[in-house]
Design an enzyme around this catalytic site. Structure first.
Site, short mmCIF file in Angstrom:
data_model
loop_
_atom_site.label_atom_id
_atom_site.label_comp_id
_atom_site.label_asym_id
_atom_site.label_seq_id
_atom_site.Cartn_x
_atom_site.Cartn_y
_atom_site.Cartn_z
N ASP A 199 67.34 -40.62 98.92
CA ASP A 199 65.93 -40.99 98.90
C ASP A 199 65.68 -42.24 99.73
O ASP A 199 66.58 -43.07 99.92
CB ASP A 199 65.48 -41.30 97.46
CG ASP A 199 65.32 -40.05 96.62
OD1 ASP A 199 65.24 -38.96 97.19
OD2 ASP A 199 65.27 -40.19 95.38
N ARG A 208 63.06 -39.68 86.78
CA ARG A 208 63.84 -38.80 87.65
C ARG A 208 65.25 -39.33 87.90
O ARG A 208 66.10 -38.60 88.41
CB ARG A 208 63.11 -38.60 88.99
CG ARG A 208 62.99 -39.84 89.83
CD ARG A 208 62.10 -39.61 91.05
NE ARG A 208 62.64 -38.61 91.96
CZ ARG A 208 63.52 -38.88 92.91
NH1 ARG A 208 63.97 -40.11 93.06
NH2 ARG A 208 63.95 -37.92 93.71
N PRO A 231 48.62 -56.36 89.13
CA PRO A 231 48.76 -56.67 90.56
C PRO A 231 49.38 -58.04 90.81
O PRO A 231 49.82 -58.33 91.92
CB PRO A 231 47.32 -56.61 91.08
CG PRO A 231 46.46 -56.77 89.87
CD PRO A 231 47.23 -56.18 88.74
N GLU A 281 39.75 -57.68 82.99
CA GLU A 281 40.44 -58.76 83.73
C GLU A 281 41.90 -58.92 83.30
O GLU A 281 42.59 -59.80 83.79
CB GLU A 281 39.70 -60.09 83.53
CG GLU A 281 38.31 -60.11 84.12
CD GLU A 281 38.32 -59.92 85.62
OE1 GLU A 281 39.08 -60.61 86.32
OE2 GLU A 281 37.56 -59.05 86.10
#
Length: 273
Positions: free
Chosen positions: A176, A161, A92, A119
């Site tokens: 897209d 893809r 993150p 962590e």
């Protein structure tokens, strides 16, 4: 493309055997190797974590098993003829994963994923392997998961893809959301299929017109409407010069105006006419 994933939950990566990614593996377009990190532990508990230096809650994944696992994956890859490895670290605290980054990764021949738990991984692992290959620390969103395996699946599907021959229609990804080019800062609009009438709801007449120019314009206008509704920040970051006259007309209808700095701003009270 070769993909290596080092994880303490190999079973989490089973979805790589299904759908487009699974078919690409079966055709030999993707060479996927999933490694159990615990294979490089030597105590009876197969320990992969320890308490953090400096104190604090949680546990940190140890350097030794990661180092041995990554060395083994690299050795195996080189022996099989792979080259140009890149390490992808789901975290993150990484750079946002975007369609642009997916395109960049799709041009790499070899991706090595290191999904962490607890962590995270001792920082020295990334610093060590950054001396041997590019290291991409990547975030799939502003939230925290229990582990990085789900992020590996997200990144792999987005990248795979884009590889030649993976999609049945090579043009499928051109329109897209976020696709490089005309859709770089837009969300794709609504789509429809048969039947033409369902529960009293029909489809826009323009889609039945056969007029490809009008259909293309309608789709682009709808992309602007959806983007303005769900992701106005995408429009705010665009240069006004990036849009043609028709684009600027629909943006004006939606309440957007060019600002002095060449970007767009929206009147707070603006509503679609």
């Amino acid at each position: 493309m070769r993909l290596d994933v080092v994880t303490i939950f190999p079973e989490y990566l089973e979805p790589l055997n299904v759908s487009l990614v699974g078919k690409a593996r079966a055709r030999g377009q993707l060479d996927v190797h999933v490694h159990d990190l615990r294979d490089w532990t030597y105590d009876r508990h197969n320990t992969v974590d320890d308490t953090p230096y400096g104190g604090g809650p949680g546990m940190v994944m140890k350097t030794e098993p990661w180092g041995e696992a990554l060395d083994a994956a690299l050795a195996d890859g080189y022996e099989s003829g792979a080259h140009g490895p890149v390490m992808v670290v789901p975290t993150p605290s990484g750079r946002p994963f975007t369609q642009e980054l997916a395109v960049e990764l799709s041009e790499r021949p070899w991706l090595i994923f290191t999904p962490a738990r607890y962590e995270g991984i001792d920082r020295r692992v990334m610093d060590e392997y950054a001396t041997r290959m590019p290291v991409y620390e990547v975030s799939i969103g502003d939230y925290v998961l229990a582990g990085g395996e789900a992020a590996v699946l997200v990144v792999t599907e987005a990248v795979a893809r884009l590889l030649p021959g993976v999609l049945g229609n090579a043009e499928s990804h051109r329109d897209d959301s976020f696709a490089p080019g005309d859709m770089a800062n837009l969300l794709e609009g609504p789509v429809y299929t048969k039947p033409p009438l369902w529960r009293g709801r029909d489809i826009p007449e323009v889609l039945l017109s056969g007029h490809h120019g009008k259909i293309a314009r309608w789709r682009r206008d709808e992309a602007f409407r959806r983007t303005a509704q769900h992701r106005p920040d995408l429009i705010e970051r665009c240069e006004a010069s990036a849009f043609d006259k028709k684009d600027r007309e629909i943006l004006s209808i939606l309440g957007w105006r060019p600002a002095a700095d060449g970007r767009f701003w929206r009147r707070p009270e603006a509503v679609e006419e």
